[in-house]
Design a protein around this motif. Structure first.
Motif, PDB file in Angstrom:
ATOM      1  N   THR A   1      22.772 -38.596 -47.230  1.00 45.27           N
ATOM      2  CA  THR A   1      23.733 -39.260 -48.128  1.00 45.27           C
ATOM      3  C   THR A   1      24.204 -38.260 -49.173  1.00 45.27           C
ATOM      4  O   THR A   1      23.434 -37.384 -49.579  1.00 45.27           O
ATOM      5  N   GLY A   2      25.445 -38.412 -49.613  1.00 46.16           N
ATOM      6  CA  GLY A   2      25.953 -37.588 -50.702  1.00 46.16           C
ATOM      7  C   GLY A   2      27.240 -36.879 -50.325  1.00 46.16           C
ATOM      8  O   GLY A   2      27.721 -36.985 -49.195  1.00 46.16           O
TER       9      GLY A   2
ATOM     10  N   GLU B   1      16.272 -42.128 -47.390  1.00 48.98           N
ATOM     11  CA  GLU B   1      16.272 -40.705 -46.994  1.00 48.98           C
ATOM     12  C   GLU B   1      14.867 -40.231 -46.644  1.00 48.98           C
ATOM     13  O   GLU B   1      14.672 -39.496 -45.683  1.00 48.98           O
TER      14      GLU B   1
ATOM     15  N   ASP C   1      20.435 -33.536 -44.447  1.00 49.50           N
ATOM     16  CA  ASP C   1      20.638 -34.217 -45.720  1.00 49.50           C
ATOM     17  C   ASP C   1      20.982 -33.200 -46.799  1.00 49.50           C
ATOM     18  O   ASP C   1      20.779 -31.991 -46.616  1.00 49.50           O
ATOM     19  N   GLY C   2      21.471 -33.686 -47.917  1.00 50.00           N
ATOM     20  CA  GLY C   2      21.706 -32.835 -49.075  1.00 50.00           C
ATOM     21  C   GLY C   2      20.449 -32.777 -49.929  1.00 50.00           C
ATOM     22  O   GLY C   2      19.409 -33.313 -49.566  1.00 50.00           O
ATOM     23  N   ALA C   3      20.559 -32.138 -51.074  1.00 49.53           N
ATOM     24  CA  ALA C   3      19.442 -32.099 -52.037  1.00 49.53           C
ATOM     25  C   ALA C   3      20.032 -31.841 -53.414  1.00 49.53           C
ATOM     26  O   ALA C   3      21.129 -31.293 -53.551  1.00 49.53           O
ATOM     27  N   ASP C   4      19.279 -32.262 -54.419  1.00 51.01           N
ATOM     28  CA  ASP C   4      19.740 -32.035 -55.795  1.00 51.01           C
ATOM     29  C   ASP C   4      19.208 -30.723 -56.351  1.00 51.01           C
ATOM     30  O   ASP C   4      19.881 -30.070 -57.145  1.00 51.01           O
TER      31      ASP C   4
ATOM     32  N   GLY D   1      17.754 -37.788 -54.489  1.00 50.23           N
ATOM     33  CA  GLY D   1      17.915 -39.138 -55.041  1.00 50.23           C
ATOM     34  C   GLY D   1      19.029 -39.250 -56.062  1.00 50.23           C
ATOM     35  O   GLY D   1      19.223 -40.302 -56.664  1.00 50.23           O
ATOM     36  N   GLY D   2      19.774 -38.134 -56.242  1.00 52.25           N
ATOM     37  CA  GLY D   2      20.912 -38.178 -57.155  1.00 52.25           C
ATOM     38  C   GLY D   2      21.906 -39.261 -56.765  1.00 52.25           C
ATOM     39  O   GLY D   2      22.599 -39.831 -57.606  1.00 52.25           O
ATOM     40  N   GLY D   3      21.951 -39.551 -55.484  1.00 53.32           N
ATOM     41  CA  GLY D   3      22.844 -40.605 -54.989  1.00 53.32           C
ATOM     42  C   GLY D   3      22.125 -41.934 -54.791  1.00 53.32           C
ATOM     43  O   GLY D   3      22.660 -42.844 -54.153  1.00 53.32           O
TER      44      GLY D   3
ATOM     45  N   ALA E   1      19.688 -42.786 -52.953  1.00 55.99           N
ATOM     46  CA  ALA E   1      19.348 -43.155 -51.569  1.00 55.99           C
ATOM     47  C   ALA E   1      17.986 -42.595 -51.157  1.00 55.99           C
ATOM     48  O   ALA E   1      17.664 -42.538 -49.976  1.00 55.99           O
ATOM     49  N   LEU E   2      17.168 -42.207 -52.114  1.00 54.84           N
ATOM     50  CA  LEU E   2      15.953 -41.448 -51.794  1.00 54.84           C
ATOM     51  C   LEU E   2      14.960 -42.197 -50.909  1.00 54.84           C
ATOM     52  O   LEU E   2      14.280 -41.587 -50.096  1.00 54.84           O
TER      53      LEU E   2
ATOM     54  N   THR F   1      27.877 -33.657 -49.986  1.00 61.87           N
ATOM     55  CA  THR F   1      27.751 -32.569 -49.010  1.00 61.87           C
ATOM     56  C   THR F   1      27.626 -33.159 -47.603  1.00 61.87           C
ATOM     57  O   THR F   1      28.280 -32.692 -46.658  1.00 61.87           O
TER      58      THR F   1
END
Ligand SMILES: O=C(CO)[C@H](O)[C@H](O)COP(=O)(O)O
Length: 228
Positions: free
Chosen positions: A29-30, A107, A85-88, A99-101, A103-104, A32
Motif C-alpha cells: 500500500t502507498g 501489510e 511493498d513500500g516502507a517509511d 504504516g504511514g498509510g 495499512a500496517l 510507491t
C-alpha cells in the motif's frame, strides 16, 4: 511529476520485473506501490502475465481490480511467492518502519505469509537508525486513551493520528497512535514491549523480514539483496 515521484515510479517499474507467470503476489500500500501496481497492470494487459494478487488495503484492491489484475483474499491462497511493498524508513541493517498509510496490520499479515519480501523506496527512506518517522501502532479504539497514557509514561511520546480532528481509521476500523522515539536504539525490545500492551493490535516495526530492497536514485534503481 516531481523528482521523488519519479524515483518511486522507477522502483515500481523495476520491481515488477521480479514477477513471473504463475506467482501469487502480495501487493502493498502507498504511493510507491501505486506506481508498481500500475506497471503490473501493464504487464498483465500487454504480456498476458498470469498471476494472482493479494492486496493489503482497500485502496490497493480497488486499483488492482480496475487494472484487470486477478485478485484473491489472503485466506484464499495457500502462500504468497513474493510481496512487494513500500516502507517509511529502512535502517542501515535493513529493519523497517511501515504504516504511514495506516495499512500496517494487513501489510504484516501478507508479509509473514510470503516466501520473499521486497521493499521499494526512494532514497529518502534509507536512514542510519529508525525513529525520525513516527512509529505507527494500530490500537483498538476501546480503552485507547489508557494505552496512550501507558505509552506516554514509557517515554514513547504518543500522538493519536487524526485528520480534520477525526481519528484516522484503519481498514479494520482501528485507530493509529504514532510514537516519537528517536532514535529507536533497540527495535526488537520496543517491538516486544508494544506487542504485549493490551489493546495494541500491531506495530509498524517490520524486523528481520525483508529479502530485497530496491532504492530509487537519480542515476537509477539500486537492488540490494539483504537476505537472499
Ligand atoms: O506502510 C505503508 C502503508 O501503511 C507504506 O508502504 C509506507 O507508508 C510508504 O508509503 P509511500 O510509498 O507512500 O511513501
Amino acid at each position: 511529476m516531481n523528482q521523488q515521484d519519479q524515483l518511486k515510479q522507477l522502483v515500481g517499474q523495476k520491481a515488477v520485473e521480479y514477477i513471473h507467470d504463475g506467482m501469487q503476489v502480495g501487493l502493498g500500500t502507498g504511493s510507491t506501490v501505486k506506481f508498481m501496481v500500475d506497471a503490473l497492470g501493464e504487464r498483465v494487459k500487454n504480456e498476458h502475465l498470469n498471476i494472482v494478487g493479494v492486496s493489503t488495503s482497500e485502496r490497493t484492491e480497488a486499483q488492482a481490480k480496475s487494472l484487470g489484475i486477478p485478485m484473491k483474499s489472503v485466506d484464499e491462497v495457500d502462500h504468497l511467492d513474493l510481496t512487494i511493498d513500500g516502507a517509511d524508513e529502512i535502517s542501515a541493517d535493513f529493519q523497517g518502519v511501515k504504516g504511514g498509510g495506516a495499512a500496517l496490520l494487513f501489510e504484516k499479515i501478507v508479509a509473514i505469509n510470503s516466501d520473499k519480501i521486497m521493499w521499494i523506496v526512494d532514497e529518502s527512506k534509507m536512514v542510519k537508525q529508525l525513529g525520525a518517522f513516527g512509529l505507527p501502532v494500530e490500537v483498538i479504539p476501546y480503552g485507547s486513551q489508557h494505552v496512550f497514557e501507558k505509552m506516554a509514561a514509557r517515554g514513547y511520546h504518543p500522538v493519536f493520528r487524526k485528520v480534520n480532528g477525526e481519528f484516522v481509521r484503519t481498514d479494520s476500523n482501528n485507530i493509529i497512535i504514532d510514537l516519537h522515539v528517536d532514535p529507536i536504539t533497540d527495535p526488537h525490545a520496543l517491538a516486544e514491549d508494544l506487542i504485549h500492551m493490551v489493546g495494541v493490535v500491531e506495530h509498524g516495526l517490520f524486523l528481520d523480514m525483508v529479502n530485497t530492497v530496491i532504492v530509487g536514485h537519480e542515476d537509477g534503481p539500486e537492488v540490494i539483496e539483504t537476505r537472499p
